[in-house]
Design a protein around this motif. Structure first.
Motif, mmCIF file in Angstrom:
data_model
loop_
_atom_site.group_PDB
_atom_site.id
_atom_site.type_symbol
_atom_site.label_atom_id
_atom_site.label_comp_id
_atom_site.label_asym_id
_atom_site.label_seq_id
_atom_site.Cartn_x
_atom_site.Cartn_y
_atom_site.Cartn_z
ATOM 1 N N LYS A 1 0.262 -4.661 -7.123
ATOM 2 C CA LYS A 1 -0.790 -4.089 -6.272
ATOM 3 C C LYS A 1 -0.798 -4.745 -4.893
ATOM 4 O O LYS A 1 -1.106 -4.088 -3.883
ATOM 5 N N THR A 2 -0.472 -6.027 -4.829
ATOM 6 C CA THR A 2 -0.391 -6.703 -3.538
ATOM 7 C C THR A 2 0.711 -6.091 -2.692
ATOM 8 O O THR A 2 0.549 -5.859 -1.493
ATOM 9 N N TYR B 1 -0.651 -2.378 -1.779
ATOM 10 C CA TYR B 1 -1.779 -2.269 -0.849
ATOM 11 C C TYR B 1 -1.648 -3.175 0.374
ATOM 12 O O TYR B 1 -2.264 -2.909 1.409
ATOM 13 N N ARG C 1 -2.436 -6.318 2.714
ATOM 14 C CA ARG C 1 -3.730 -6.920 3.048
ATOM 15 C C ARG C 1 -4.239 -6.271 4.327
ATOM 16 O O ARG C 1 -3.979 -6.760 5.428
ATOM 17 N N SER D 1 1.575 -2.948 3.683
ATOM 18 C CA SER D 1 1.860 -2.344 2.387
ATOM 19 C C SER D 1 3.323 -1.935 2.357
ATOM 20 O O SER D 1 3.908 -1.619 3.396
ATOM 21 N N GLY E 1 -7.448 -5.255 0.025
ATOM 22 C CA GLY E 1 -6.179 -5.318 -0.693
ATOM 23 C C GLY E 1 -6.218 -6.381 -1.777
ATOM 24 O O GLY E 1 -5.749 -6.169 -2.905
ATOM 25 N N HIS F 1 -8.669 -5.303 -4.651
ATOM 26 C CA HIS F 1 -8.141 -4.235 -5.502
ATOM 27 C C HIS F 1 -6.992 -4.731 -6.376
ATOM 28 O O HIS F 1 -6.643 -4.079 -7.364
ATOM 29 N N MET G 1 -11.189 2.088 -2.069
ATOM 30 C CA MET G 1 -10.013 2.022 -1.205
ATOM 31 C C MET G 1 -9.929 3.295 -0.391
ATOM 32 O O MET G 1 -9.848 4.405 -0.939
#
Length: 341
Positions: free
Chosen positions: A59-60, A63, A65, A72, A151, A154, A202
């Protein structure tokens, strides 16, 4: 036969990283360093990665930061798997429950203000600067991360946040609050609840507003080339810019002085303004040179060209950078408008 088996065993670690190192080099190395030691981006120590689940890392990557230097990345699942395997380097991935931690956010706010605010900011916005080498907080090895970043929120599981609070992160400035401050489970749960309270839905990434504006602003001057250049220099100084020697366009591109005296670049800079940008993102020092170009055509008409930096700036996905850059562009437009009449 035994020698073949031994060779396979020795090659297994290398084979498990196959492809991941190349993906890292292409996408991550410029910010996180050749050996993950950190630079523009935070260090990716093995001891740090040991706290992160595969889901968090995926997810990092997905998405990034928003509002920070980490963009992303649109990597396939296979690419992500290879990259994470390389980053993990054999370190076992922790497993976290997806259950939300129940806590008192109001009590967590008080705890945050007492123990966390000094590093992570009053609004959980993180420290000034970026990464390791560009931390503007001289008492910090790295710029503390932004805990209210969408980011991060989430990607992070509540249990991961709690573990880091209680145990800290080895080889970093994030200490164990359980050990250093005798944090109880309740204090940690309340703090997690307060951090989680900053999460928002988001947002869908919209087309940059700069796309509706021209790439370059063009102005017709009422004066000849020499007068236009002089007026632009005077106007820049009046707007608190430091003015540098002008040069021809091709000279600035590596040509020889005098190649085309009818194409002149006027260069100027406000160091206080530039430092403000560099604190937000050091890469802006490369894409935000302050200059305008005055060109006289065959008919003798002089036109002034000002690049619209918003097209480059909005790709950083940082609201504060966009606000500051728009202010800079507006000042430069006023500066040019005053000079061409």
């Amino acid at each position: 036969m035994k020698s073949k088996k031994l060779l396979i065993v020795l090659l297994l670690p290398w084979l498990s990283f196959a492809g991941g190192q190349e993906i890292y080099s292409e996408n991550c190395e410029k910010c996180h360093g050749f050996s993950q030691q950190g630079s523009l981006g935070l260090p990716l120590y093995r001891s740090t990665i040991a706290n992160h689940s595969d889901d968090y890392l995926k997810k990092t990557i997905k998405y990034g930061r928003p509002g920070r230097i980490m963009p992303s990345f649109n990597l396939s699942n296979a690419q992500m798997t290879k990259l994470i395997r390389f980053l993990r380097a054999g370190v076992k991935a922790p497993q976290y429950s997806q259950a939300v931690i129940a806590g008192d956010a109001n009590a967590g706010k008080y705890t945050y203000e007492q123990y966390c605010q000094r590093c992570h900011g009053a609004q959980l916005e993180g420290g000034e600067g970026t990464g390791k080498n560009f931390s503007w907080q001289k008492d910090r090895e790295v710029s503390p991360p932004a805990l209210a970043n969408q980011g991060f929120l989430h990607a992070a599981e509540d249990q991961m946040i709690k573990r880091i609070i209680m145990k800290g992160i080895k080889d970093t400035e994030m200490m164990s609050f359980e050990k250093e401050f005798n944090f109880t489970d309740k204090m940690a749960n309340d703090l997690v609840a307060y951090i989680r309270s900053h999460e928002k839905p988001m947002e869908q990434k919209l087309e940059p507003s700069a796309a509706k504006e021209p790439l370059v602003f063009v102005y017709e001057s009422a004066n000849d080339l020499g007068t236009t250049v002089d007026r632009l220099r005077d106007s820049a100084a009046a707007y608190n810019f430091r003015v540098y020697p002008s040069r021809t366009l091709f000279e600035g591109l590596g040509g020889i002085a005098g190649d085309d005296e009818k194409q002149v670049v006027i260069r100027f800079c406000n160091f206080k303004n530039m430092q403000k940008f560099l604190k937000l993102d050091p890469r802006l020092g490369v894409i935000l040179p302050c200059r305008v170009t005055a060109i006289e055509d065959e008919s003798g008409q002089v036109k002034v060209y000002l690049e619209n930096y918003m097209h480059a700036v909005e790709r950083f996905n940082n609201e504060q950078i966009s606000i500051d850059a728009q202010e800079l562009i507006n000042n430069m437009k006023e500066m040019v408008e005053e000079a061409v009449w």
